[in-house]
Scaffold this active site. Structure first.
Site, PDB file in Angstrom:
ATOM      1  N   HIS A 355      14.008  11.956   6.484  1.00 21.66           N
ATOM      2  CA  HIS A 355      13.259  11.481   8.129  1.00 21.66           C
ATOM      3  C   HIS A 355      13.572  10.288   7.980  1.00 21.66           C
ATOM      4  O   HIS A 355      13.568   9.471   7.111  1.00 21.66           O
ATOM      5  CB  HIS A 355      12.310  12.074   8.556  1.00 21.66           C
ATOM      6  CG  HIS A 355      11.096  11.452   7.426  1.00 21.66           C
ATOM      7  ND1 HIS A 355      10.238   9.984   8.387  1.00 21.66           N
ATOM      8  CD2 HIS A 355      10.014  11.369   6.788  1.00 21.66           C
ATOM      9  CE1 HIS A 355       9.533   9.324   7.894  1.00 21.66           C
ATOM     10  NE2 HIS A 355       9.148   9.945   6.341  1.00 21.66           N
ATOM     11  N   ASP A 365       9.238   3.984   3.571  1.00 17.81           N
ATOM     12  CA  ASP A 365       8.505   4.976   3.835  1.00 17.81           C
ATOM     13  C   ASP A 365       9.130   5.474   5.394  1.00 17.81           C
ATOM     14  O   ASP A 365       8.692   4.906   6.729  1.00 17.81           O
ATOM     15  CB  ASP A 365       7.377   5.420   3.968  1.00 17.81           C
ATOM     16  CG  ASP A 365       7.137   6.612   4.602  1.00 17.81           C
ATOM     17  OD1 ASP A 365       8.503   7.544   5.023  1.00 17.81           O
ATOM     18  OD2 ASP A 365       5.867   7.248   4.704  1.00 17.81           O
ATOM     19  N   GLU A 402       8.572  13.263  12.450  1.00 16.49           N
ATOM     20  CA  GLU A 402       8.184  13.755  10.801  1.00 16.49           C
ATOM     21  C   GLU A 402       6.619  13.389  10.259  1.00 16.49           C
ATOM     22  O   GLU A 402       6.067  13.898  10.647  1.00 16.49           O
ATOM     23  CB  GLU A 402       8.962  13.239   9.360  1.00 16.49           C
ATOM     24  CG  GLU A 402       8.884  14.290   7.761  1.00 16.49           C
ATOM     25  CD  GLU A 402       7.018  13.500   6.807  1.00 16.49           C
ATOM     26  OE1 GLU A 402       6.906  13.261   5.658  1.00 16.49           O
ATOM     27  OE2 GLU A 402       7.693  12.111   8.118  1.00 16.49           O
ATOM     28  N   GLU A 403       6.517  11.979  10.682  1.00 14.69           N
ATOM     29  CA  GLU A 403       5.407  11.246  10.751  1.00 14.69           C
ATOM     30  C   GLU A 403       4.645  11.981  11.433  1.00 14.69           C
ATOM     31  O   GLU A 403       3.373  11.990  11.186  1.00 14.69           O
ATOM     32  CB  GLU A 403       5.380   9.962  11.386  1.00 14.69           C
ATOM     33  CG  GLU A 403       6.402   9.082  10.353  1.00 14.69           C
ATOM     34  CD  GLU A 403       5.848   8.682   9.048  1.00 14.69           C
ATOM     35  OE1 GLU A 403       4.796   9.577   8.349  1.00 14.69           O
ATOM     36  OE2 GLU A 403       6.751   8.635   7.761  1.00 14.69           O
ATOM     37  N   ASP A 431      12.724  11.307   0.683  1.00 11.08           N
ATOM     38  CA  ASP A 431      11.607  10.994   1.962  1.00 11.08           C
ATOM     39  C   ASP A 431      11.524   9.355   1.723  1.00 11.08           C
ATOM     40  O   ASP A 431      12.630   8.117   1.843  1.00 11.08           O
ATOM     41  CB  ASP A 431      10.311  11.723   1.858  1.00 11.08           C
ATOM     42  CG  ASP A 431       9.617  11.313   3.375  1.00 11.08           C
ATOM     43  OD1 ASP A 431       9.405   9.723   3.372  1.00 11.08           O
ATOM     44  OD2 ASP A 431       8.494  12.044   3.420  1.00 11.08           O
ATOM     45  N   HIS A 529       2.627   3.261   5.100  1.00 13.15           N
ATOM     46  CA  HIS A 529       2.679   2.919   7.481  1.00 13.15           C
ATOM     47  C   HIS A 529       2.119   1.926   7.469  1.00 13.15           C
ATOM     48  O   HIS A 529       1.186   1.750   8.722  1.00 13.15           O
ATOM     49  CB  HIS A 529       1.451   4.030   7.294  1.00 13.15           C
ATOM     50  CG  HIS A 529       2.442   5.123   7.044  1.00 13.15           C
ATOM     51  ND1 HIS A 529       1.590   6.464   6.910  1.00 13.15           N
ATOM     52  CD2 HIS A 529       3.602   5.323   7.143  1.00 13.15           C
ATOM     53  CE1 HIS A 529       2.170   7.356   6.604  1.00 13.15           C
ATOM     54  NE2 HIS A 529       3.861   6.972   6.503  1.00 13.15           N
TER      55      HIS A 529
END
Ligand SMILES: *[C@@H]1O[C@H](CO)[C@@H](O)[C@H](O)[C@H]1NC(C)=O
Ligand SMILES: *[C@@H]1O[C@H](CO)[C@@H](O)[C@H](O)[C@H]1NC(C)=O
Ligand SMILES: *[C@@H]1O[C@H](CO)[C@@H](O)[C@H](O)[C@H]1NC(C)=O
Ligand SMILES: *[C@@H]1O[C@H](CO)[C@@H](O)[C@H](O)[C@H]1NC(C)=O
Length: 734
Positions: A355, A365, A402-403, A431, A529
């Site tokens: 993604h 990420d 995707e998130e 990923d 994140h």
């Protein structure tokens, strides 16, 4: 050994000098001009290019649906490598933050005692932390709302935690619930609170889980500093992933959509993430109220004790206000899909995907994975310049959204389900390619041999070991300290974990029945994140020289090349059969726990039907091995030993072998799906109802046991056994 291709004659050779060196060396190694594309490929991935790719993706925000430029860049880069690439758009229901507030106040006087900052600090020298476009505290697909209530602390917010709270006499009805990250998927924490009647949920990062208790915090180390907060989605992807309003079909522009209030993958109460700096005053407001947390269990006590905080359940006497104003809309997202047509079996396709969207700069990420995808395309482009064409079609996918809940990949799979079921033989997912230095893989067990072979061909950076050696060594260290979990490794091989629902492999594996594999270097990063998952952090603490990125590109490329090129696929149904035996033993353990706790003492310990089906599966898996052996000894994998007249027979046998292996997963699909969440159709594995990301073995059966519904349990055992028999029959030569 990889298939040796006869590529081209030296006369057609017009590659740059470095390519020339590689060709002559490889040619020398192999003799007679037959070149192993895997060996050639290994030389190509460049740490400098990977650094450039990562710098590009991390230089601007790319939250789902708001950075078309990055999609265009990805498409154009693929196209420049000779990959036929295009943007494919869908129109899901997403939300974006407008106005957020968390405050602690005295309800009788209205005096505000504490107002949460909800922002991460700027860190000198890390430009990503200063980007004015950075999101505030926000959870994807969280409900809008402005709610107030007394505060209750519920540890990780697992099903067991909510039960323990109830047993301790603490109600969450009409309360604001404070939970910490960890254990289960975010959305499940909110769902658990909502079911208990809570008004809102705050999810904070406790220093015990990824902050100072683990090590030095950023910018002095890779762990989470006090202002850092973890964004993420609270969608209920264990119900179904993808667009909340078009379950099971594609969110095209004109698709029929559900009314949002009927969407079963959405939570109904507002939620926000918090840093531990913002959580501390809230926890202090609980002190002396309700039960002291250590009385419930020591596992309820977090790492703020180091700052003198005692953990209590509450409810508080002060009130907490959560304002979560979000803007929901149907908005376009962009997948980038690239294609290299196969030369001999163009209708068969291997998909490699990652993604592209991120909550913040997203260095690990997912931008480390995006960098790998671009470098893979460049390397394959170089091979094509040398005359290479994969035997089967290779598809590159750069997914969006995707998130928010695997949205781009799920919509694409739903849109293309018929040909995916007919022709896709494998899905390879990357990923967060580099989030640490410990190699990890989760996969359909059919890939075990291929994964071991690929990781044995790639060196582990900074050592004389292969990645395989390092993987085995690191996993043995972990196993000796933790015997739990579903690691399927014996002592002799590293563990390949079971796929849950944590990334874009989910629609392929669990919905379409395409054998899937997910891998990356993990461990050791506490800034997941947050704004601090940045280029600066990556180049300071994780992969300064981009050698882990390079190793990942090599492993991923080798796996894809072998899947695309091997005349006989290196897939192993025997590994699958053995893993299945392990699944059944694990199921028996889980069910024994529930039946012991139940008043119904009918023994549920043995799953005879499943065991018999597994034995049949194993027997028939050996038949595939026998066919392979016969093919090799009678004709040769390339049918080179079959005379003209018998070439047809050879090709037919080879096709039958490849089909039996690469379509096996399809036969483990139960078209009726897991009861209650029918989008998930794999009979053996699915996301746990109360785990979310993680895999649950035989979900239907295990959940019947959880519910102490022994009649359903037997019914589901029968159904699963039938599915396994069906897959076993499919393995027999026709
Ligand atoms: C999109 O990403 C690019 C490259 O990272 C960046 O330069 C640009 O500012 C971003 N656009 C937006 C709207 O954030
Ligand atoms: C949210 O609710 C509080 C308390 O009921 C109220 O004072 C405040 O004005 C509300 N804020 C918004 C933005 O509606
Ligand atoms: C709220 O303020 C009043 C008036 O100062 C005080 O008596 C009361 O104890 C406060 N309540 C809480 C929970 O602190
Ligand atoms: C790798 O092997 C060489 C030769 O045996 C040795 O000199 C070197 O120190 C080793 N490097 C590492 C990182 O172990």
């Amino acid at each position: 050994m990889a298939l040796l291709l006869t590529l081209y004659s030296a006369a057609h050779f017009s590659a740059p000098l470095c390519m020339h060196d590689m060709r002559s060396e490889t040619a020398r190694n192999q003799g007679n001009g037959r070149i192993d594309p895997g060996q050639l490929f290994l030389r190509i991935p460049s740490t400098d290019r990977l650094r450039e790719h990562l710098r590009y993706y991390t230089s601007g925000t790319h939250v789902a649906g708001i950075n078309r430029t990055q999609a265009e860049h990805t498409r154009d880069y693929l196209a420049a490598q000779g990959v036929d690439a295009k943007i494919v758009e869908y129109y899901p229901w997403l939300n974006y933050p407008v106005n957020q507030r968390v405050a602690l106040f005295n309800e009788s006087t209205q005096a505000v005692e504490f107002e949460a900052g909800l922002q991460e600090d700027v860190i000198a020298g890390d430009s990503a932390s200063e980007d004015p476009n950075n999101l505030p505290a926000f959870l994807g697909l969280s409900a809008s709302g402005n709610v107030t209530g007394q505060l209750v602390y519920a540890n990780y917010g697992t099903l067991d935690d909510f039960r323990a709270l109830k047993a301790a006499g603490v109600s969450i009805k009409d309360k604001v619930v404070l939970v910490r990250y960890g254990g289960i998927l975010r959305g499940l924490k909110v769902q658990g609170a909502e079911r208990g009647g809570a008004r809102g949920v705050l999810i904070y990062s406790d220093p015990a889980d990824d902050g100072y208790c683990k090590g030095k915090v950023y910018p002095h180390g890779p762990w989470r500093p006090e202002s850092s907060l973890q964004r993420g989605s609270v969608a209920l992807i264990q119900v179904y992933p993808g667009d909340p309003l078009t379950p099971g079909y594609a969110a095209t522009k004109d698709a029929q959509r559900l009314d949002p209030k009927d969407a079963k993958s959405l939570n109904g109460i507002p939620s926000l993430p918090l840093s531990y700096r913002d959580a501390e005053p809230l926890l202090r407001a609980l002190v002396g109220h309700g039960k002291i947390a250590s009385e419930i269990s020591e596992s309820w006590v977090g790492g703020l004790t180091a700052r003198g905080v005692e953990y209590w359940t509450g409810p508080s006497t002060l009130a907490v206000n959560i304002l979560n104003h979000v803007d929901f809309k149907t908005t376009p997202i962009q997948n980038v899909i690239g294609r290299i047509a196969g030369s001999e079996e163009p209708e068969r396709a291997i998909i490699v995907g990652n993604h592209r969207d991120a909550w913040c700069a997203g260095a690990s990420d997912p931008s480390s994975g995006s960098a790998v995808l671009l470098e893979l395309a460049r390397a394959f482009g170089e091979l094509m310049k040398l005359g290479w064409r994969p035997r089967r079609t290779i598809i590159f996918a750069s997914w969006d959204a995707e998130e928010y809940g695997l949205v781009g990949s799920t919509e694409w799979v739903e849109d293309n389900i018929d040909w995916i079921r007919a022709d896709v033989i494998a899905y390879v997912n990357v990923d967060a390619a580099v989030m640490g230095s410990e190699f990890r893989a989760s996969a359909s067990p059919i890939f075990n041999d291929l994964l071991f072979a690929a990781t044995k061909q790639v060196g582990f950076p900074g050592s004389n070991e292969t990645v395989y050696d390092a993987w085995l060594r690191q996993s043995q260290m972990v196993q000796s300290s933790d015997n739990a979990g579903l690691a399927k490794g014996h002592n002799a091989t590293p563990p390949v974990y079971t796929l849950g629902a944590g990334s874009d492999y989910t629609p392929f594996m669990s919905h379409a029945g395409v054998s899937s594999l997910d891998m990356g270097f993990g461990g050791g990063l506490g800034t997941y994140h947050s704004n601090y998952d940045s280029f600066k952090q990556m180049t300071t603490f994780v992969d300064p020289n981009f050698e882990l990125h390079q190793a990942m590109t090599r492993i991923c490329g080798l796996v894809v090349i072998r899947l695309a090129d091997d005349a006989v696929l290196k897939l192993n149904p025997i590994s699958y059969a053995k893993a299945l035996g392990g699944y059944i033993r694990e199921l028996e353990r889980q069910v024994a726990r529930h039946s012991a706790a139940s008043s119904d003492v009918t023994t549920m310990k043995r799953f005879r039907r499943l065991r018999a089906a597994q034995r049949q599966f194993l027997t028939n898996a050996h038949l595939v091995e026998q066919s392979k052996h016969r093919l090799r000894s009678v004709y040769g994998e390339d049918c080179q030993m079959a005379g003209r007249r018998r070439r047809m027979n050879c090709r037919k046998l080879r096709k039958s072998i490849n089909d039996r292996m690469s379509r096996l997963e399809r036969h483990l699909i139960d078209p009726d799906g897991i009861p209650g969440r029918e989008w998930y159709k794999h009979a053996l594995v699915g996301p746990g109802r109360w785990l979310g990301y993680e895999a649950q073995i035989f979900p239907a059966i295990a959940e019947a046991a959880e519910d102490h519904d022994w009649k359903k349990l037997r019914q589901y055992e029968k159904r699963a056994a039938e599915t396994i028999y069906e897959a076993a029959w499919f393995l027999r030569e026709v």
